[in-house]
Enzyme design. Structure first.
Site, PDB file in Angstrom:
ATOM      1  N   LYS A 102       0.221   4.316  -0.267  1.00  8.84           N
ATOM      2  CA  LYS A 102      -0.659   5.361   0.480  1.00  8.84           C
ATOM      3  C   LYS A 102      -0.229   6.637  -0.561  1.00  8.84           C
ATOM      4  O   LYS A 102      -0.375   6.512  -1.573  1.00  8.84           O
ATOM      5  CB  LYS A 102      -0.154   5.626   1.925  1.00  8.84           C
ATOM      6  CG  LYS A 102      -0.077   4.183   2.662  1.00  8.84           C
ATOM      7  CD  LYS A 102       0.061   4.421   4.030  1.00  8.84           C
ATOM      8  CE  LYS A 102      -0.197   3.066   4.974  1.00  8.84           C
ATOM      9  NZ  LYS A 102      -0.018   3.011   6.267  1.00  8.84           N
ATOM     10  N   HIS A 156      -9.564   1.018   4.857  1.00  3.86           N
ATOM     11  CA  HIS A 156      -8.226   1.108   5.616  1.00  3.86           C
ATOM     12  C   HIS A 156      -8.376   1.991   6.743  1.00  3.86           C
ATOM     13  O   HIS A 156      -9.355   2.768   6.785  1.00  3.86           O
ATOM     14  CB  HIS A 156      -7.149   1.869   4.677  1.00  3.86           C
ATOM     15  CG  HIS A 156      -5.687   1.815   5.348  1.00  3.86           C
ATOM     16  ND1 HIS A 156      -5.394   2.675   6.220  1.00  3.86           N
ATOM     17  CD2 HIS A 156      -4.937   0.901   4.963  1.00  3.86           C
ATOM     18  CE1 HIS A 156      -4.184   2.199   6.760  1.00  3.86           C
ATOM     19  NE2 HIS A 156      -3.766   1.226   6.107  1.00  3.86           N
ATOM     20  N   GLY A 191       2.916   1.980  10.862  1.00  2.86           N
ATOM     21  CA  GLY A 191       4.034   3.005  10.644  1.00  2.86           C
ATOM     22  C   GLY A 191       4.461   3.581  12.022  1.00  2.86           C
ATOM     23  O   GLY A 191       5.455   4.607  12.098  1.00  2.86           O
ATOM     24  N   GLU A 229      -6.742   4.461   8.044  1.00  2.61           N
ATOM     25  CA  GLU A 229      -6.694   5.865   7.757  1.00  2.61           C
ATOM     26  C   GLU A 229      -7.921   6.741   7.239  1.00  2.61           C
ATOM     27  O   GLU A 229      -8.171   7.719   7.276  1.00  2.61           O
ATOM     28  CB  GLU A 229      -5.351   5.961   6.851  1.00  2.61           C
ATOM     29  CG  GLU A 229      -4.236   5.958   7.589  1.00  2.61           C
ATOM     30  CD  GLU A 229      -2.970   5.251   6.964  1.00  2.61           C
ATOM     31  OE1 GLU A 229      -2.967   5.276   5.602  1.00  2.61           O
ATOM     32  OE2 GLU A 229      -2.184   4.734   7.647  1.00  2.61           O
ATOM     33  N   GLU A 265      -5.168  -5.105  10.514  1.00  4.30           N
ATOM     34  CA  GLU A 265      -4.141  -4.196  10.717  1.00  4.30           C
ATOM     35  C   GLU A 265      -4.345  -3.385  11.917  1.00  4.30           C
ATOM     36  O   GLU A 265      -5.155  -2.384  12.342  1.00  4.30           O
ATOM     37  CB  GLU A 265      -3.968  -3.062   9.612  1.00  4.30           C
ATOM     38  CG  GLU A 265      -3.961  -3.574   8.196  1.00  4.30           C
ATOM     39  CD  GLU A 265      -3.029  -2.436   7.166  1.00  4.30           C
ATOM     40  OE1 GLU A 265      -2.077  -2.730   6.676  1.00  4.30           O
ATOM     41  OE2 GLU A 265      -3.837  -1.412   7.116  1.00  4.30           O
ATOM     42  N   ASN A 281       0.780  -1.225   0.098  1.00  7.04           N
ATOM     43  CA  ASN A 281      -0.008   0.038  -0.055  1.00  7.04           C
ATOM     44  C   ASN A 281       1.037   1.096   0.104  1.00  7.04           C
ATOM     45  O   ASN A 281       1.504   1.547   1.101  1.00  7.04           O
ATOM     46  CB  ASN A 281      -0.764   0.063   1.240  1.00  7.04           C
ATOM     47  CG  ASN A 281      -1.826   1.150   1.529  1.00  7.04           C
ATOM     48  OD1 ASN A 281      -1.765   2.140   0.538  1.00  7.04           O
ATOM     49  ND2 ASN A 281      -2.344   1.316   2.569  1.00  7.04           N
ATOM     50  N   SER A 315       3.593  -2.423  10.227  1.00  9.16           N
ATOM     51  CA  SER A 315       4.955  -2.345  10.711  1.00  9.16           C
ATOM     52  C   SER A 315       5.628  -3.559  10.061  1.00  9.16           C
ATOM     53  O   SER A 315       6.790  -4.249  10.721  1.00  9.16           O
ATOM     54  CB  SER A 315       5.329  -2.124  12.012  1.00  9.16           C
ATOM     55  OG  SER A 315       5.078  -0.735  12.229  1.00  9.16           O
TER      56      SER A 315
HETATM   57  P1  13P Z   1       3.270   0.464   7.615  1.00  9.48           P
HETATM   58  O1  13P Z   1       3.711  -0.988   7.064  1.00  9.48           O
HETATM   59  O2  13P Z   1       3.699   1.433   7.119  1.00  9.48           O
HETATM   60  O3  13P Z   1       3.165   0.034   9.332  1.00  9.48           O
HETATM   61  O4  13P Z   1       1.525   0.390   7.112  1.00  9.48           O
HETATM   62  C1  13P Z   1       0.693  -0.472   7.186  1.00  9.48           C
HETATM   63  C2  13P Z   1      -0.312  -0.337   6.399  1.00  9.48           C
HETATM   64  O5  13P Z   1      -1.203   0.781   7.046  1.00  9.48           O
HETATM   65  C3  13P Z   1      -0.729  -0.996   5.244  1.00  9.48           C
HETATM   66  O6  13P Z   1      -1.939  -0.492   4.738  1.00  9.48           O
END
Ligand code: 13P
Length: 252
Positions: free
Chosen positions: A10, A93, A166, A95, A160, A8, A205
């Site tokens: 982002k 997601h 992150g 976010e 997740e 992803n 992560s």
């Molecule tokens: P990270 O791997 O940067 O922690 O992000 C995970 C994520 O949100 C994937 O959709």
């Protein structure tokens, strides 16, 4: 079950960076036992889908609107993403749930729209840190699953934990295994037999140093990778860790 390693990206990547990253992945992927998917920003989809046509790397989007067209300024519909070359779409997601107030009902409408347009959905669920500290993670995730997945859902689920995204922190292996077993049981009770065969990804992560351990846990069907998917060597190392699990060779 064949694992899915999904990146992803982002809100990262201009045309030149995205094309270079995709080219690097394509050149080095080789023969993998896992499925490899990248989900770049929508602005790069058409270019990267064309660039990777004929490659083993699949291309997906990060969100879609629930309606096929209409007066929704700034939004992109599932048929438009399909038309641009996407085959997959990430939905719900954390976010988007946090930044855009997406409820389970909104995610459900998007899943239906994605499937109608021929996109394979990856639906994300996961608890916040406060919810885990309160011991509410199983309830929260079960409600997200039953609220976001239609009864005939045949896509992919990604667990997740919000606090692991992150941050460099991951749940313990025991906690990941426990949650994936809980998700499996919830899928079977919500979807019947189909729920027994769907892939459940872990995300939050994931990096080369922890991928082998995470990918070898029971009921983990792959990874949804954020930051590490922006570096070709790291993303491929995660894919190779998954392959090592598939072939019984435990790496690292
Ligand atoms: P990270 O791997 O940067 O922690 O992000 C995970 C994520 O949100 C994937 O959709």
């Amino acid at each position: 079950m064949r694992q899915l390693i999904a990146g992803n990206w982002k809100m990262n990547g201009k045309l030149a960076d995205g094309a270079a990253l995709a080219a690097s992945l394509d050149a080095q992927a080789g023969d993998l036992a896992c499925d490899l998917l990248i989900c770049p920003p929508a602005t790069l989809l058409a270019t990267l889908a064309a660039q990777l046509s004929g490659s083993k790397i699949h291309v997906g989007a990060q969100d879609c609107h629930a309606k096929p067209s209409g007066a929704h300024t700034g939004d992109i519909s599932a048929p438009m993403l399909r038309d641009a070359g996407a085959a997959w779409v990430i939905l719900g997601h954390s976010e988007r749930r946090a930044d855009h107030g997406e409820s389970d009902a909104v995610v459900l409408a998007k899943v239906l729209a994605a499937v109608a347009a021929g996109l394979a959905p990856i639906v994300c669920v996961g608890e916040t840190e406060a919810q885990r500290l309160a011991g509410e993670q199983n309830t929260v995730v079960a409600l997200q699953l039953t609220g976001s997945l239609p009864p005939d859902f045949a896509g992919v689920v990604a667990y997740e934990p919000v606090w692991a995204i992150g941050t460099g922190r991951t749940p313990s292996e025991a906690d990941v295994a426990e949650m994936h077993a809980h998700i499996r049981a919830t899928l079977v009770s919500h979807l019947g037999a189909t729920g027994g065969g769907l892939r459940i990804l872990y995300g939050g992560s994931v990096k080369p140093s922890n991928a082998a351990a995470l990918m070898s846990l029971p009921e983990v069907g792959g990874a949804l990778v954020g930051g590490a998917s922006l570096v070709a060597a790291d993303f491929l190392a995660i894919a190779h860790a998954s392959d090592a699990v598939a072939t019984g060779v435990r790496a690292g």
